[in-house]
Scaffold this motif. Structure first.
Motif, short mmCIF file in Angstrom:
data_model
loop_
_atom_site.label_atom_id
_atom_site.label_comp_id
_atom_site.label_asym_id
_atom_site.label_seq_id
_atom_site.Cartn_x
_atom_site.Cartn_y
_atom_site.Cartn_z
N MET A 1 0.85 -1.20 0.00
CA MET A 1 0.00 0.00 0.00
C MET A 1 0.88 1.24 0.00
O MET A 1 1.97 1.25 0.56
N PRO A 2 0.47 2.35 -0.67
CA PRO A 2 1.27 3.56 -0.66
C PRO A 2 1.34 4.15 0.73
O PRO A 2 0.42 3.99 1.54
N PRO A 3 2.47 4.82 1.06
CA PRO A 3 2.61 5.40 2.40
C PRO A 3 1.56 6.47 2.65
O PRO A 3 1.13 7.16 1.73
N LYS A 4 1.14 6.59 3.89
CA LYS A 4 0.15 7.60 4.25
C LYS A 4 0.76 8.99 4.13
O LYS A 4 1.85 9.25 4.62
N ILE A 5 0.07 9.88 3.43
CA ILE A 5 0.60 11.21 3.16
C ILE A 5 -0.06 12.21 4.10
O ILE A 5 -1.29 12.26 4.20
N ARG A 6 0.76 13.01 4.79
CA ARG A 6 0.24 13.98 5.75
C ARG A 6 -0.40 15.14 5.01
O ARG A 6 0.16 15.70 4.07
N ARG A 7 -1.59 15.52 5.45
CA ARG A 7 -2.29 16.62 4.81
C ARG A 7 -1.65 17.95 5.17
O ARG A 7 -1.18 18.15 6.29
N ALA A 8 -1.67 18.85 4.20
CA ALA A 8 -1.19 20.20 4.47
C ALA A 8 -2.16 20.90 5.42
O ALA A 8 -3.36 20.64 5.43
N THR A 9 -1.63 21.82 6.23
CA THR A 9 -2.46 22.58 7.16
C THR A 9 -2.54 24.03 6.72
O THR A 9 -1.80 24.47 5.82
N LEU A 10 -3.41 24.79 7.36
CA LEU A 10 -3.48 26.23 7.08
C LEU A 10 -2.14 26.89 7.34
O LEU A 10 -1.71 27.78 6.59
N ALA A 11 -1.46 26.44 8.38
CA ALA A 11 -0.17 27.03 8.73
C ALA A 11 0.87 26.77 7.63
O ALA A 11 1.69 27.64 7.33
N THR A 12 0.82 25.57 7.06
CA THR A 12 1.75 25.24 5.98
C THR A 12 1.57 26.21 4.81
O THR A 12 2.54 26.75 4.26
N VAL A 13 0.33 26.38 4.41
CA VAL A 13 0.03 27.27 3.29
C VAL A 13 0.36 28.72 3.63
O VAL A 13 0.92 29.45 2.81
N ALA A 14 0.04 29.14 4.84
CA ALA A 14 0.31 30.52 5.27
C ALA A 14 1.80 30.81 5.23
O ALA A 14 2.23 31.88 4.78
N ALA A 15 2.62 29.87 5.71
CA ALA A 15 4.07 30.06 5.70
C ALA A 15 4.60 30.18 4.28
O ALA A 15 5.48 31.00 4.00
N SER A 16 4.08 29.38 3.36
CA SER A 16 4.53 29.44 1.97
C SER A 16 4.14 30.75 1.31
O SER A 16 4.87 31.29 0.48
N ALA A 17 2.96 31.28 1.69
CA ALA A 17 2.47 32.51 1.08
C ALA A 17 3.01 33.76 1.75
O ALA A 17 2.92 34.87 1.19
N GLY A 18 3.54 33.60 2.97
CA GLY A 18 4.01 34.77 3.70
C GLY A 18 2.89 35.62 4.23
O GLY A 18 3.01 36.85 4.33
N VAL A 19 1.76 34.97 4.55
CA VAL A 19 0.61 35.68 5.10
C VAL A 19 0.20 34.99 6.39
O VAL A 19 0.75 33.96 6.78
N SER A 20 -0.80 35.54 7.06
CA SER A 20 -1.26 34.95 8.31
C SER A 20 -2.17 33.77 8.05
O SER A 20 -2.77 33.63 6.98
N VAL A 21 -2.29 32.94 9.08
CA VAL A 21 -3.22 31.81 9.01
C VAL A 21 -4.65 32.32 8.83
O VAL A 21 -5.47 31.72 8.12
N THR A 22 -4.95 33.45 9.45
CA THR A 22 -6.29 34.04 9.33
C THR A 22 -6.61 34.37 7.89
O THR A 22 -7.73 34.13 7.41
#
Length: 344
Positions: A1-22
């Motif tokens: 079976m393929p390895p379980k992949i961790r879902r991205a979080t709001l914080a992950t996306v916010a850090a990549s965008a350079g904006v707040s989680v809000t």
């Protein structure tokens, strides 16, 4: 079976965008108070990270109601109606709802992120009755952590894909053996696509029975199509217009068999006096045909129920003993078959 992949979080996306989680949360929830450039950037990163939100579908307050996605290719017919009934009945017993979607043939490519959108809309698993699942389809479902169950698989690219089918080979053999027992020796086959695993199994069962009886199977006695009425009409016409036509035809579906019967009628042939016909599926078409159709019963409703229960088990993280389940087929003898007039 393929390895379980961790879902991205709001914080992950916010850090990549350079904006707040809000800010990311506002974009995810469709709030209007985010600038267009920031919104575009965040939406792009949500796509790249395959972020799966927890919001309800647009325009619907509260939690999503549909929990299982049932996907079909092409238009719905008697075959798909039986499967739908089985899935819905099992869903009702399990207390889950089912959303049904279809896509045309030939199937267009699914948009990037389609699996993520299903998960965001609250789906827990996907049940598919489709022509083909691409590597991109499977990868998208894996990233979205959506379990997949395929019914009557046509073409699977990975052995570990969970599927539910029937004993197609045994069914094809039973159909041919029935016609042989009646005395037929010139027996044609009109089936589905050469890429279809279930079609290949039915055809191989038919061939195995004839070869075991020492009966030759001419290439021109085998026709392929798409398990539809038109394929039976065209394939039946081609067989019946041969210099030495078959005295019996095994069709890969009831709908195809109905087409073969019409091709015979158009040529002044009577079923079963001049031509015996056997179908496959045992749908409403078989019972409404004139004469009622001898067919191989494929337990379609049961297959739908097994698929639903299997999908829920996978969604709950349970391990399965087998990735493929086959339910037994059964020959149902009705009025469309009899012995040949002149010894087959």
């Amino acid at each position: 079976m393929p390895p379980k992949i961790r879902r991205a979080t709001l914080a992950t996306v916010a850090a990549s965008a350079g904006v707040s989680v809000t800010t990311v949360s506002k974009v995810v929830n469709g709030r209007a108070d985010v600038g267009p450039e920031t919104r575009a950037l965040v939406e792009s990163l949500l796509e790249q990270h395959d972020y799966i939100g927890r919001r309800s579908p647009a325009g619907h307050g509260g939690p999503a109601t549909a929990r299982i996605e049932l996907m079909f290719s092409g238009s719905l017919n008697a075959y798909s109606t039986e499967i739908i009934q089985g899935v819905l009945e099992a869903g009702g017993e399990a207390g889950v709802a089912v959303a049904i979607t279809t896509r045309p043939r030939p199937a267009p490519s699914r948009p990037r992120g389609w699996a993520r959108d299903l998960a965001a809309a609250g789906r827990r698993a996907v049940i598919a009755v489709v022509d083909e699942l691409t590597s991109a389809d499977l990868a998208g479902l894996t990233r979205a952590q959506l379990p997949l169950v395929v019914i009557d698989p046509l073409n699977l690219q990975r052995n570990e894909v969970t599927s539910v089918g029937s004993t197609n080979f045994a069914g094809g053999m039973a159909a041919a053996q029935h016609l042989l027992a009646l005395g037929h020796r010139r027996i044609g086959y009109v089936g589905g696509s050469t890429r279809s695993a279930c079609n290949q199994a039915r055809m191989h069962g038919y061939r195995a029975a004839l070869e075991a009886a020492g009966v030759a199977v001419p290439d021109e006695y085998q026709r392929t199509g798409d398990f539809r009425y038109r394929d039976g009409l065209d394939g039946g016409a081609a067989l019946l217009d041969l210099p030495v036509p078959p005295t019996a035809v095994f069709a890969g579906s009831d709908e195809t068999a109905a087409g073969v019967i019409e091709a015979a009628r158009a040529r002044g042939l009577r079923v079963p006096d001049d031509l015996s016909v056997v179908g496959f599926d045992d749908t409403e078409v078989a019972r409404l045909a004139s004469p009622p159709l001898t067919t191989v019963r494929q337990p379609l409703r049961e297959m739908g129920g097994v698929a639903l229960r299997t999908a829920l088990r996978l969604a709950a993280g349970e391990k399965l003993d087998s990735h493929h389940v086959e339910l037994a087929t059964e020959l149902i003898i009705r009025g469309s078959t009899s012995g040949p007039r002149c010894g087959g």
